[in-house]
Write a protein that holds these residues in place. Structure first.
Motif, PDB file in Angstrom:
ATOM      1  N   ASP A  51       0.836  -1.200   0.000  1.00  0.00           N
ATOM      2  CA  ASP A  51       0.000   0.000   0.000  1.00  0.00           C
ATOM      3  C   ASP A  51       0.869   1.248   0.000  1.00  0.00           C
ATOM      4  O   ASP A  51       0.537   2.244  -0.645  1.00  0.00           O
ATOM      5  CB  ASP A  51      -0.907   0.011   1.239  1.00  0.00           C
ATOM      6  N   VAL A  52       1.987   1.188   0.733  1.00  0.00           N
ATOM      7  CA  VAL A  52       2.877   2.352   0.845  1.00  0.00           C
ATOM      8  C   VAL A  52       4.332   1.911   0.797  1.00  0.00           C
ATOM      9  O   VAL A  52       4.745   1.018   1.542  1.00  0.00           O
ATOM     10  CB  VAL A  52       2.632   3.123   2.163  1.00  0.00           C
ATOM     11  N   ILE A  53       5.097   2.550  -0.059  1.00  0.00           N
ATOM     12  CA  ILE A  53       6.551   2.410  -0.112  1.00  0.00           C
ATOM     13  C   ILE A  53       7.151   3.777   0.196  1.00  0.00           C
ATOM     14  O   ILE A  53       6.700   4.793  -0.336  1.00  0.00           O
ATOM     15  CB  ILE A  53       7.017   1.931  -1.503  1.00  0.00           C
ATOM     16  N   ILE A  54       8.159   3.794   1.057  1.00  0.00           N
ATOM     17  CA  ILE A  54       8.816   5.057   1.432  1.00  0.00           C
ATOM     18  C   ILE A  54      10.225   5.064   0.854  1.00  0.00           C
ATOM     19  O   ILE A  54      10.984   4.099   1.031  1.00  0.00           O
ATOM     20  CB  ILE A  54       8.855   5.216   2.961  1.00  0.00           C
ATOM     21  N   LEU A  55      10.565   6.137   0.152  1.00  0.00           N
ATOM     22  CA  LEU A  55      11.870   6.268  -0.484  1.00  0.00           C
ATOM     23  C   LEU A  55      12.531   7.580  -0.079  1.00  0.00           C
ATOM     24  O   LEU A  55      11.863   8.560   0.226  1.00  0.00           O
ATOM     25  CB  LEU A  55      11.729   6.237  -2.015  1.00  0.00           C
ATOM     26  N   GLY A  56      13.850   7.578  -0.097  1.00  0.00           N
ATOM     27  CA  GLY A  56      14.600   8.795   0.201  1.00  0.00           C
ATOM     28  C   GLY A  56      15.899   8.478   0.905  1.00  0.00           C
ATOM     29  O   GLY A  56      16.396   7.348   0.877  1.00  0.00           O
ATOM     30  N   SER A  57      16.438   9.479   1.556  1.00  0.00           N
ATOM     31  CA  SER A  57      17.720   9.369   2.258  1.00  0.00           C
ATOM     32  C   SER A  57      17.479   8.974   3.705  1.00  0.00           C
ATOM     33  O   SER A  57      16.421   8.443   4.064  1.00  0.00           O
ATOM     34  CB  SER A  57      18.453  10.706   2.179  1.00  0.00           C
TER      35      SER A  57
END
Length: 295
Positions: A51-57
């Motif tokens: 449902d949710v994927i979190i991307l970033g540093s």
């Protein structure tokens, strides 16, 4: 002289065969690694549904409490990577699509890293064991200046980035030793440190008018019908140059500015990274604003 040249030729042949064999062995080991890090987790998986994927540093890794999404019935994983840039975030999303992931929402932390479109060598190196086994990884690195050496010279990538994908890492994979990036659904909680740096200066930082890898992420989400939520995350009170976030908003109006949602130093481990308490406050706000879920 002839015998000497033949001897040298034989040595070269043996050396070439050894590096080819080592390249094959190291690659084989990484192809069977699943509990060392987030990149291995994605590469050695297929057809996941989220449902949710979190991307970033690290400002994604330390700021989005994945379990809080799960508690609201949203299957979630935090794929933020400490030290990573948008170069790696874009590649991670490409890899998920290549592995036929079904993703409803991507939350992308995009603020400070909009100021560059360079790779983070320490993070991007972890994709390189798979460069011969993934079309998207090969294509993503194709524009890098040392691509030919990385792709065509056997074992070169493992030597160049020995500290990340060399002998020690191969040994740990063979031993089955786990690391903590996969704990807590990818979220890495921080504590308040008395010695934490609570000052920062970003006066000279400016977002690029066109960040290649941010645009890639937007296009991937559009093509695959993924709802993309892009946010700027909080920083502590003592930051010089906070108008940087206004610059980002002017350059990219679609990005949601949350830099002032949590500001008190007691909620930070360092100036750019909230502690667990601050991260939970921030995550609650994100859930409320974008998923119509109250605390």
């Amino acid at each position: 002289m002839k015998k000497f040249l033949i001897f040298i030729a034989k040595i070269l042949v043996v050396v070439i065969l050894i590096v080819i064999a080592l390249d094959g062995f190291y690659t084989y080991v990484f192809l069977h690694s699943k509990n060392r890090g987030k990149i291995e987790k994605v590469f050695n998986s297929k057809e996941e549904k989220y449902d949710v994927i979190i991307l970033g540093s690290s400002r994604a890794n330390n700021h989005f409490v994945a379990q809080m999404f799960e508690d609201k019935g949203l299957k979630t994983f935090n794929y933020g990577m400490s030290g990573g840039h948008l170069f790696e975030a874009s590649l991670m999303l490409k890899l998920m699509i290549e592995r036929k992931y079904e993703i409803k929402n991507v939350i992308l932390e995009a603020d400070l890293n909009l100021s560059n479109d360079q790779e983070s060598e320490g993070v991007s190196a972890k994709f390189l064991p798979y460069i011969h086994n993934s079309t998207v990884i090969k294509q993503h690195f194709a524009s890098q200046k040392d691509f030919k050496e990385l792709y065509y010279l056997p074992f070169y990538r493992f030597i160049k980035y020995d500290g990340k994908i060399g002998f020690r890492e191969v040994f740990h994979v063979l031993e089955g030793e786990k690391t903590n990036p996969l704990d807590n659904l990818g979220y890495y909680p921080l504590v308040k440190h008395k010695s934490g740096n609570m000052k920062n200066n970003i006066v000279n930082l400016n977002p690029l008018p066109h960040n290649k890898y941010y645009e890639e992420i937007k296009n991937i989400c559009r093509t695959n019908h993924i709802n993309l939520i892009v946010v700027m995350t909080p920083m502590c009170e003592n930051v010089k140059g906070m108008n940087y976030f206004d610059k980002v908003k002017n350059a990219y109006p679609e990005i949601h500015n949350y830099e002032n949602v949590v500001i008190e130093d007691k909620y930070f481990s360092s100036c750019g990274h909230m502690n667990d308490e601050g991260a939970r406050m921030f995550t609650s706000r994100i859930l409320k604003d974008f998923f119509d879920i109250n605390k």
